[in-house]
Write a protein that holds these residues in place. Structure first.
Motif, PDB file in Angstrom:
ATOM      1  N   LEU A 128       0.843  -1.198   0.000  1.00 30.94           N
ATOM      2  CA  LEU A 128       0.000   0.000   0.000  1.00 30.94           C
ATOM      3  C   LEU A 128       0.879   1.248   0.000  1.00 30.94           C
ATOM      4  CD1 LEU A 128      -2.764  -1.113   2.534  1.00 30.94           C
ATOM      5  CD2 LEU A 128      -2.968  -0.908   0.047  1.00 30.94           C
ATOM      6  N   LEU A 129       1.954   1.205   0.775  1.00 39.45           N
ATOM      7  CA  LEU A 129       2.835   2.382   0.811  1.00 39.45           C
ATOM      8  C   LEU A 129       3.570   2.548  -0.519  1.00 39.45           C
ATOM      9  CD1 LEU A 129       3.852   2.112   4.518  1.00 39.45           C
ATOM     10  CD2 LEU A 129       2.730   4.064   3.457  1.00 39.45           C
TER      11      LEU A 129
ATOM     12  N   LEU B 192      -5.547   4.066   1.272  1.00 43.04           N
ATOM     13  CA  LEU B 192      -4.711   3.542   0.180  1.00 43.04           C
ATOM     14  C   LEU B 192      -5.276   2.251  -0.409  1.00 43.04           C
ATOM     15  CD1 LEU B 192      -1.159   4.182   1.698  1.00 43.04           C
ATOM     16  CD2 LEU B 192      -2.112   5.269  -0.350  1.00 43.04           C
ATOM     17  N   GLY B 193      -5.959   1.456   0.424  1.00 46.39           N
ATOM     18  CA  GLY B 193      -6.417   0.148  -0.043  1.00 46.39           C
ATOM     19  C   GLY B 193      -7.793   0.162  -0.677  1.00 46.39           C
ATOM     20  N   GLN B 194      -8.574   1.204  -0.360  1.00 40.89           N
ATOM     21  CA  GLN B 194      -9.965   1.186  -0.813  1.00 40.89           C
ATOM     22  C   GLN B 194     -10.094   1.228  -2.336  1.00 40.89           C
ATOM     23  OE1 GLN B 194     -11.519   4.124   1.814  1.00 40.89           O
ATOM     24  NE2 GLN B 194     -12.266   2.580   3.246  1.00 40.89           N
ATOM     25  N   GLY B 195      -9.146   1.899  -2.998  1.00 35.72           N
ATOM     26  CA  GLY B 195      -9.206   2.061  -4.456  1.00 35.72           C
ATOM     27  C   GLY B 195      -9.418   0.746  -5.183  1.00 35.72           C
ATOM     28  N   ASN B 196      -8.716  -0.307  -4.778  1.00 36.70           N
ATOM     29  CA  ASN B 196      -8.888  -1.605  -5.457  1.00 36.70           C
ATOM     30  C   ASN B 196      -9.361  -2.685  -4.480  1.00 36.70           C
ATOM     31  OD1 ASN B 196      -6.657  -2.316  -3.985  1.00 36.70           O
ATOM     32  ND2 ASN B 196      -5.280  -2.585  -5.725  1.00 36.70           N
ATOM     33  N   GLU B 197     -10.059  -2.225  -3.449  1.00 34.74           N
ATOM     34  CA  GLU B 197     -10.630  -3.131  -2.431  1.00 34.74           C
ATOM     35  C   GLU B 197      -9.584  -4.111  -1.883  1.00 34.74           C
ATOM     36  OE1 GLU B 197     -14.103  -4.749  -4.256  1.00 34.74           O
ATOM     37  OE2 GLU B 197     -15.199  -2.877  -3.993  1.00 34.74           O
TER      38      GLU B 197
ATOM     39  N   ALA C  19      -7.023  -5.497  -3.154  1.00 30.77           N
ATOM     40  CA  ALA C  19      -6.626  -6.627  -4.017  1.00 30.77           C
ATOM     41  C   ALA C  19      -5.140  -6.974  -3.818  1.00 30.77           C
ATOM     42  CB  ALA C  19      -6.896  -6.276  -5.479  1.00 30.77           C
ATOM     43  N   ASP C  20      -4.332  -5.985  -3.388  1.00 29.98           N
ATOM     44  CA  ASP C  20      -2.883  -6.228  -3.216  1.00 29.98           C
ATOM     45  C   ASP C  20      -2.577  -7.182  -2.064  1.00 29.98           C
ATOM     46  OD1 ASP C  20      -2.455  -4.379  -5.227  1.00 29.98           O
ATOM     47  OD2 ASP C  20      -2.252  -2.699  -3.824  1.00 29.98           O
ATOM     48  N   LEU C  21      -3.610  -7.537  -1.329  1.00 33.55           N
ATOM     49  CA  LEU C  21      -3.423  -8.421  -0.175  1.00 33.55           C
ATOM     50  C   LEU C  21      -3.054  -9.848  -0.609  1.00 33.55           C
ATOM     51  CD1 LEU C  21      -3.741  -8.492   2.923  1.00 33.55           C
ATOM     52  CD2 LEU C  21      -6.186  -8.847   2.602  1.00 33.55           C
ATOM     53  N   TYR C  22      -3.513 -10.216  -1.792  1.00 34.29           N
ATOM     54  CA  TYR C  22      -3.386 -11.625  -2.187  1.00 34.29           C
ATOM     55  C   TYR C  22      -2.307 -11.848  -3.236  1.00 34.29           C
ATOM     56  CZ  TYR C  22      -7.984 -11.184  -0.092  1.00 34.29           C
ATOM     57  OH  TYR C  22      -9.006 -10.876   0.761  1.00 34.29           O
ATOM     58  N   ASP C  23      -1.714 -13.053  -3.177  1.00 35.36           N
ATOM     59  CA  ASP C  23      -0.756 -13.444  -4.208  1.00 35.36           C
ATOM     60  C   ASP C  23      -1.409 -14.505  -5.092  1.00 35.36           C
ATOM     61  OD1 ASP C  23       1.570 -11.896  -3.439  1.00 35.36           O
ATOM     62  OD2 ASP C  23       1.605 -13.134  -1.634  1.00 35.36           O
ATOM     63  N   GLU C  24      -0.924 -14.592  -6.315  1.00 34.39           N
ATOM     64  CA  GLU C  24      -1.501 -15.575  -7.245  1.00 34.39           C
ATOM     65  C   GLU C  24      -1.368 -16.988  -6.699  1.00 34.39           C
ATOM     66  OE1 GLU C  24      -0.274 -15.547 -11.429  1.00 34.39           O
ATOM     67  OE2 GLU C  24      -0.593 -13.360 -11.270  1.00 34.39           O
TER      68      GLU C  24
ATOM     69  N   HIS D  33      -5.991 -16.790   2.013  1.00 34.97           N
ATOM     70  CA  HIS D  33      -6.681 -15.490   1.910  1.00 34.97           C
ATOM     71  C   HIS D  33      -7.247 -15.080   3.275  1.00 34.97           C
ATOM     72  CE1 HIS D  33      -7.427 -15.384  -2.725  1.00 34.97           C
ATOM     73  NE2 HIS D  33      -6.156 -15.451  -2.381  1.00 34.97           N
ATOM     74  N   THR D  34      -7.802 -16.030   3.975  1.00 37.47           N
ATOM     75  CA  THR D  34      -8.389 -15.725   5.294  1.00 37.47           C
ATOM     76  C   THR D  34      -7.288 -15.251   6.239  1.00 37.47           C
ATOM     77  OG1 THR D  34     -10.001 -17.439   4.889  1.00 37.47           O
ATOM     78  CG2 THR D  34      -9.807 -16.682   7.174  1.00 37.47           C
ATOM     79  N   LYS D  35      -6.151 -15.952   6.200  1.00 39.29           N
ATOM     80  CA  LYS D  35      -5.038 -15.569   7.075  1.00 39.29           C
ATOM     81  C   LYS D  35      -4.566 -14.141   6.742  1.00 39.29           C
ATOM     82  CE  LYS D  35      -0.477 -17.066   8.530  1.00 39.29           C
ATOM     83  NZ  LYS D  35       0.738 -17.668   8.052  1.00 39.29           N
ATOM     84  N   ALA D  36      -4.476 -13.851   5.431  1.00 38.71           N
ATOM     85  CA  ALA D  36      -4.026 -12.519   5.008  1.00 38.71           C
ATOM     86  C   ALA D  36      -5.007 -11.447   5.492  1.00 38.71           C
ATOM     87  CB  ALA D  36      -3.891 -12.476   3.491  1.00 38.71           C
ATOM     88  N   ARG D  37      -6.294 -11.757   5.447  1.00 38.99           N
ATOM     89  CA  ARG D  37      -7.286 -10.767   5.897  1.00 38.99           C
ATOM     90  C   ARG D  37      -7.137 -10.494   7.392  1.00 38.99           C
ATOM     91  NH1 ARG D  37     -10.603 -13.172   1.916  1.00 38.99           N
ATOM     92  NH2 ARG D  37     -11.520 -14.646   3.382  1.00 38.99           N
ATOM     93  N   LEU D  38      -6.821 -11.535   8.150  1.00 39.91           N
ATOM     94  CA  LEU D  38      -6.624 -11.352   9.602  1.00 39.91           C
ATOM     95  C   LEU D  38      -5.376 -10.504   9.860  1.00 39.91           C
ATOM     96  CD1 LEU D  38      -7.515 -14.887  10.988  1.00 39.91           C
ATOM     97  CD2 LEU D  38      -8.751 -12.742  11.368  1.00 39.91           C
TER      98      LEU D  38
END
Ligand code: SAM
Length: 377
Positions: free
Chosen positions: A60-61, A312-317, A319-324, A331-336
């Motif tokens: 995000l930064l 910073l994250g709202q623009g693409n909801e 999406a940068d949280l996840y890797d292919e 995904h759940t772990k990343a959200r936590l």
């Protein structure tokens, strides 16, 4: 007694009490025995930072740095200096992300990871070897003498800069020095060691309460002034835990904010195990604003880490949280992990973000959307 305690005790026996700033500098940065001079992995027993939680913090930064580059008119080279870069985790996360997702910005990006500890500098170089070979990364013990266009970033650097301890006693400002008596380090009150301490409070219109203990972060003032002088055009982005002066020195902070950390536990036992515990004091953001102004830095915004990362994250909801190729469980772990970074009861509201600018028009930064244009509100 740790080896460093022996050295410090010997110095005090020979030359008399030392300022707490000198004591803290040795405890954290002594080249052999200092807390930050030791192998980086040991720190996980004591603390972790936002960059350790999940790469989303750096990603995000990275988007914010790319926007700064746009605001500066897309200069051919954008120097991103990270102060107190540690073992280079944040740096490699930013560089990997920019290379993959922001390639045009990556072409212009020159990352300089500035770190006082030689061991950590070495680790950072290994971590970003590929980017260094491509001319996008360098590690250094010093901030570059002149940053033509770019950003100076730090996360949890300023809280690790040495502070003087003071006490207001019957209307007189005294300094708490470190003495050594009966085999122990002890507080020793005396007149202040430098008039810069009285000037520090006067410049902020702060009158301490009677019997109030607090800290004067003179090194942070010198540091921000120097950064301002070295920056040609661009931004300074500082993330740390701390407060404006009006909160930091109010009646709720009568004992100051200095803390020692060991094994994830905070204490006020500053003298136990020199070199083996972390020492930190909350950051005075008003002082960074004031001393920054002295070298041409204007405040661009001040907000919480929660508000900054959400904006910073709202623009693409996010999406940068996840890797292919990640599973739903990942995904759940990343959200936590993201929640930990932005939740008010996690790191989100404890950490503040100060953006300062120099030689740049006042266009708003996404990460500071709608937030205070100055520290005092
Ligand atoms: C609390 S750690 C934070 C590390 C990293 N920024 C992170 O978020 O994980 C503070 C780091 O700043 C470094 N440091 C402190 N003062 C410094 C200075 N004046 N110049 C460069 N590095 C410094 C320390 O050695 C340490 O690695």
């Amino acid at each position: 007694m740790t080896p460093l305690a022996e050295l410090l005790a010997d110095r005090i026996r020979r030359f008399g009490p030392i300022t707490f700033a000198d004591f803290m500098r040795e405890c954290l940065y002594h080249p052999v025995h200092g807390y930050y001079s030791k192998a980086e992995f040991k720190r996980f027993a004591d603390y972790y930072t936002s960059a350790d939680v999940h790469p989303i913090f750096a990603r995000l930064l990275a988007r914010q740095f790319a926007e700064m580059w746009e605001t500066l008119g897309r200069p051919e080279e954008f120097t991103l200096v990270e102060g107190g870069a540690g073992a280079g985790r944040f740096a490699s996360q930013v560089l990997d992300f920019c290379e993959a997702k922001l390639p045009v910005f990556y072409d212009a990006l020159r990352y300089v990871a500035v770190e006082r500890s030689a061991a950590r500098r070495e680790q950072a170089t290994v971590c970003s070897k590929r980017h260094a070979a491509a001319g996008h990364f360098a590690s250094s013990a010093e901030v570059p003498a002149h940053i033509v266009a770019g950003c100076f970033f730090s996360n949890e650097l300023v809280d690790a800069l040495p502070v003087h301890r003071v006490l207001m006693e019957s209307g007189a400002l005294k300094e708490t020095f470190v003495g050594f008596r009966d085999g122990k380090f002890v507080d020793t009150l005396a007149p202040v060691s430098t008039c810069a301490i009285s000037e520090y409070f006067a410049a902020q219109n702060i009158t301490l309460h009677d019997s109030q203990h607090t800290e004067a972060g003179l090194e942070a003032c010198d540091w921000i002034s120097e950064i301002g002088r070295r920056l040609g055009r661009g931004y300074v982005l500082t993330i740390d835990y701390g407060h404006p002066a009006s909160d930091l020195f109010d009646e709720h902070h009568m004992r100051g904010t200095l803390l020692a950390y060991q094994n994830h536990r905070a204490s006020e036992d500053f003298y136990s195990a020199p070199g083996e515990q972390d020492l930190t004091a909350h950051v005075n953001f008003t002082a960074l604003e004031l001393w920054g102004k002295r070298s041409g830095l204007e405040t661009a915004g001040f907000t919480s880490q929660t508000a900054c990362l959400l904006a910073l994250g709202q623009g693409n909801e996010f999406a940068d949280l996840y890797d292919e190729g990640q599973t739903e469980a990942e995904h759940t772990k990343a959200r936590l992990q993201l929640k930990m970074l932005i939740h008010p009861e996690g790191m989100g509201e404890r950490f503040q973000v100060l953006a300062q600018r120099k030689g740049v028009c006042a266009s708003p930064l996404t990460g500071l959307a709608g937030m205070s244009p100055s520290i005092s509100g």
